[in-house]
Design an enzyme around this catalytic site. Structure first.
Site, PDB file in Angstrom:
ATOM      1  N   PHE A 145       0.858  -1.178   0.000  1.00 16.59           N
ATOM      2  CA  PHE A 145       0.000   0.000   0.000  1.00 16.59           C
ATOM      3  C   PHE A 145       0.900   1.236   0.000  1.00 16.59           C
ATOM      4  O   PHE A 145       1.829   1.337   0.817  1.00 16.59           O
ATOM      5  CB  PHE A 145      -0.932   0.000   1.213  1.00 16.59           C
ATOM      6  CG  PHE A 145      -1.938   1.109   1.133  1.00 16.59           C
ATOM      7  CD1 PHE A 145      -3.039   0.994   0.296  1.00 16.59           C
ATOM      8  CD2 PHE A 145      -1.760   2.279   1.844  1.00 16.59           C
ATOM      9  CE1 PHE A 145      -3.950   2.034   0.171  1.00 16.59           C
ATOM     10  CE2 PHE A 145      -2.657   3.327   1.727  1.00 16.59           C
ATOM     11  CZ  PHE A 145      -3.763   3.198   0.897  1.00 16.59           C
ATOM     12  N   ASP A 202       2.052  -4.010   8.856  1.00 14.56           N
ATOM     13  CA  ASP A 202       0.865  -3.188   8.629  1.00 14.56           C
ATOM     14  C   ASP A 202      -0.339  -4.132   8.678  1.00 14.56           C
ATOM     15  O   ASP A 202      -0.468  -5.023   7.837  1.00 14.56           O
ATOM     16  CB  ASP A 202       0.974  -2.485   7.269  1.00 14.56           C
ATOM     17  CG  ASP A 202      -0.203  -1.545   7.016  1.00 14.56           C
ATOM     18  OD1 ASP A 202      -1.284  -1.752   7.611  1.00 14.56           O
ATOM     19  OD2 ASP A 202      -0.055  -0.616   6.197  1.00 14.56           O
ATOM     20  N   TYR A 224     -10.410   2.331  10.565  1.00 16.80           N
ATOM     21  CA  TYR A 224     -11.685   2.574   9.878  1.00 16.80           C
ATOM     22  C   TYR A 224     -12.102   1.467   8.925  1.00 16.80           C
ATOM     23  O   TYR A 224     -13.068   1.638   8.192  1.00 16.80           O
ATOM     24  CB  TYR A 224     -11.674   3.925   9.156  1.00 16.80           C
ATOM     25  CG  TYR A 224     -10.517   4.214   8.219  1.00 16.80           C
ATOM     26  CD1 TYR A 224     -10.461   3.632   6.960  1.00 16.80           C
ATOM     27  CD2 TYR A 224      -9.507   5.082   8.588  1.00 16.80           C
ATOM     28  CE1 TYR A 224      -9.427   3.914   6.097  1.00 16.80           C
ATOM     29  CE2 TYR A 224      -8.453   5.365   7.726  1.00 16.80           C
ATOM     30  CZ  TYR A 224      -8.419   4.776   6.489  1.00 16.80           C
ATOM     31  OH  TYR A 224      -7.392   5.065   5.637  1.00 16.80           O
ATOM     32  N   LYS A 225     -11.374   0.359   8.922  1.00 17.66           N
ATOM     33  CA  LYS A 225     -11.756  -0.748   8.035  1.00 17.66           C
ATOM     34  C   LYS A 225     -12.575  -1.758   8.852  1.00 17.66           C
ATOM     35  O   LYS A 225     -13.692  -1.462   9.258  1.00 17.66           O
ATOM     36  CB  LYS A 225     -10.503  -1.341   7.402  1.00 17.66           C
ATOM     37  CG  LYS A 225      -9.746  -0.323   6.524  1.00 17.66           C
ATOM     38  CD  LYS A 225      -8.496  -0.934   5.911  1.00 17.66           C
ATOM     39  CE  LYS A 225      -7.692   0.116   5.159  1.00 17.66           C
ATOM     40  NZ  LYS A 225      -8.343   0.551   3.911  1.00 17.66           N
ATOM     41  N   ARG A 249     -12.491  -5.067  -6.213  1.00 21.16           N
ATOM     42  CA  ARG A 249     -12.201  -5.619  -4.892  1.00 21.16           C
ATOM     43  C   ARG A 249     -13.498  -5.709  -4.112  1.00 21.16           C
ATOM     44  O   ARG A 249     -14.233  -4.731  -3.982  1.00 21.16           O
ATOM     45  CB  ARG A 249     -11.212  -4.696  -4.183  1.00 21.16           C
ATOM     46  CG  ARG A 249     -10.635  -5.280  -2.920  1.00 21.16           C
ATOM     47  CD  ARG A 249      -9.637  -4.323  -2.279  1.00 21.16           C
ATOM     48  NE  ARG A 249     -10.312  -3.179  -1.652  1.00 21.16           N
ATOM     49  CZ  ARG A 249      -9.709  -2.315  -0.837  1.00 21.16           C
ATOM     50  NH1 ARG A 249      -8.416  -2.432  -0.571  1.00 21.16           N
ATOM     51  NH2 ARG A 249     -10.374  -1.313  -0.311  1.00 21.16           N
TER      52      ARG A 249
END
Lengths: 413, 413
Positions: free
Chosen positions: A128, A199, A224-225, A372
């Site tokens: 990422f 991560d 926030y995921k 995705r």
């Protein structure tokens, strides 16, 4: 199998789902199928009430006294301890604050300080972007002392030479969902004399994580995921107890051993609190805590089982579409290497994601051509998977993706 | 003058106050006198509604699409532009995000990069600690390339030698409230070849600020004091347009020119957005925006006039207490050098602040012996000042401060 039969089968699996009760704990509009919980988790119903209380009572009534009276001061540590239970860490090893990117900087510089004489920060190409960008920022500032390098994802462990101070890897790849073996990679890095930063943005709340069992050094991740902490939620940082003498460069007053003594010189707090920097973001932390509290009610083993079952069902239903419309699986099939998402490559990926939106399916597009689909077992049903693939088939059969306005590209993780 | 006459006089001034209507826009309990708005501003009533909408509609209904649909992506810039109107900056020169401490780091490293060959970061002793701590963190990381130094407050301009790259000063001192002449100091620093970073935490919303007129380089400040942005609100960063080619070290993905292209290499956004780092804290930003919106309704000149008048009244009423009970003015009397606060030194300062709390007056204690009274003209009344000094007199006359439990020290800015 006909659509009706399929739907009946899915309804049966939903009825037998031990996690089925959690869906009602989220605000989710009827008809909407939300497959983007790995970009922004849905809203837990309890969050709105909790925030209303924090605002009206703790802030409005308690005012400044709420830093102690409503335990705002200790929220980063308290929430960190809760996240630790999800991630196999010990109490006092995780703190919740700042953004993922800022926490990557802290972890990178802290790890660097523990490996004097080694100059390389290593990551994998395709990681990422912010992970690598933060490495590059340190390189640019270091005046030649530090180098940021990336290696091919399959060759990154071979790149562990005796100059590597820190290996920064994402456990679950944001695009392919590929899962790294945390214990094995950590061991290899340690054998090469490097430390590892994990991560966990796409891991926490999505797959079982055992930081302690993997002998992990540092980790960071996003609130926030799958933690459902809300847009731009505070992130978290893990530093193994044995590494907490490392000093992060971001030496703000909340990381001081005695912040309210207003001393002239920085003296870092003895424990994980030294990884705090500025004043903690109280509103964001309150929303994050509500999300984490809800997740802690669920059994991680059950979540993982359902996540994989949802993925299996998705891939099974997609097989005819792969054959007919040219979708190619872009995520792992092997359950041991698969995160809580499935992904397909398709030359019209972007347009198809847009067309799905009009049929009330929210998925995500990732460059250059990846659709995705995030699978959030807390609030997704088997019937949603069946329905998603049916709507996707409709988009393809009717070429609903072929609209000029879909050509304009814009997307947000 | 008797208490009743005084109260009548104060009531008359309140009735004539052009800003009187703003008090009702805040949630403030009857009886409470809140003199700590420079630690944590009070809650604007509109904030609760706005947050409820952001949570239930933007997050709950809009989900991931709100990054564009509800303008979350551009909130840091939009709110920055609003703060710019308060601070005499141009549109595109301020961004709202992260904490003050993290923004100090960005400003320090960006300014350093514009002064190659100069190694010193200079501040004043007694500055708010986090400012100096962040300098010390950079020094520690720099491997000897950068030095963090402080000078006596009155001699700091004399310390501007040809090694100073950056001068970091707070415009309104957090304890004494002393105001620095921004234009004059900036000019002197420029003459010496240095850049200046202004910490405006106690300035924004409290005194008129003219960053453009002062030819300022960088500034940072806090969202939760006079901006009433809520506990741990996002902070802001100002970079003059001419300095926006500087690259901050914290090179996170939101500072990238094309964050959603997911490119391998960091390429900073062309404007102020390069001072973003991680994903913006949406909930905190929404509360900050509500606070700033309210402040923008008021006239800054009126605010300043009332702030000074409240301070004058406070000092006038305190004179007998200074004589009788040993309070010593610890803030500036001169209006040109006085922020929106008054402060008194007293050997029993800590205990007196505690005793005042029991009489429903919230003030602040700052080590070693300072009682700090923040004057927030948006929601304070003249009668509150008269009443405060009366309650303070009661505390002293009855020695209400002499309780054993007040000996235990704890305070939070």
């Amino acid at each position: 199998m006909t659509g009706t039969l399929l739907a009946a089968d899915a309804a049966e699996r939903d009825a037998a789902d031990p996690l089925a009760g959690f869906r009602d704990r989220f605000q989710l509009r009827d008809g909407l199928i939300y497959l983007d919980g790995n970009s922004l988790g849905a809203l837990p119903k309890a969050t709105a009430d909790r925030l209303a209380r924090v605002i009206a009572q703790e802030w409005g009534e308690g005012l400044i006294t709420s830093w102690l009276g409503a335990l705002w001061s200790t929220a980063p540590r308290r929430i960190g301890d809760k996240i630790a239970r999800l991630l196999g860490a010990a109490s006092g090893e995780i703190i919740a604050t700042d953004s993922t990117s800022v926490n990557i900087f802290k972890a990178l510089t802290a790890a660097l300080s523990l490996r004097p004489g080694r100059a390389k920060l290593l990551s994998e190409a395709t990681n990422f972007p912010t992970d690598v960008y933060m490495m590059q920022g340190i390189e640019a500032f270091s005046g030649g002392r530090v180098r940021a390098v990336t290696a091919d994802p399959d060759a990154v462990l071979d790149a562990l030479d005796d100059e590597v101070a820190v290996l920064l890897l994402t456990q679950v790849h944001y695009k392919s969902g590929r899962v790294r073996d945390m214990a094995q990679v950590t061991r290899k890095a340690h054998d090469a004399g490097a430390l590892v930063i994990w991560d966990l943005s796409h891991s926490a709340g999505a797959i079982p994580v055992d930081l302690g069992g993997a002998n992990a050094d540092f980790a960071i991740g996003c609130g926030y995921k799958f933690l459902n902490g809300g847009p731009g939620a505070p992130a978290y940082l893990f530093a193994a107890a044995r590494h907490q003498a490392a000093t992060p460069v971001l030496s703000g007053w909340f990381g001081h051993a005695r912040p309210f003594s207003f001393e002239e010189d920085y003296d870092p707090a003895p424990g994980i609190e030294r990884f705090l920097c500025g004043t903690p973001p109280v509103l964001g932390l309150a929303a994050l805590e509500a999300g984490v509290d809800l997740l802690l009610e669920a059994d991680m083993g059950e979540l993982r089982r359902k996540s994989l079952a949802l993925g299996d069902l998705f891939m099974e239903r997609m097989e005819p579409l792969c054959a007919r419309y040219g979708f190619a699986l872009a995520s792992e099939r092997d359950p041991a290497r698969r995160g809580s998402q499935v992904a397909y490559a398709h030359p019209r990926g972007y347009e198809i994601v847009q067309a799905l939106k009009e049929l009330d399916v929210i998925a995500d597009f990732r460059t250059p051509d990846v659709l995705r689909f995030g699978l959030t077992p807390l609030y997704l049903r088997y019937r949603d998977i069946v329905e998603t693939v049916e709507r996707l088939e409709r988009v393809c059969a009717t070429e609903a993706w072929a609209k000029p306005e879909y050509q304009e590209r814009a997307a947000v993780t």
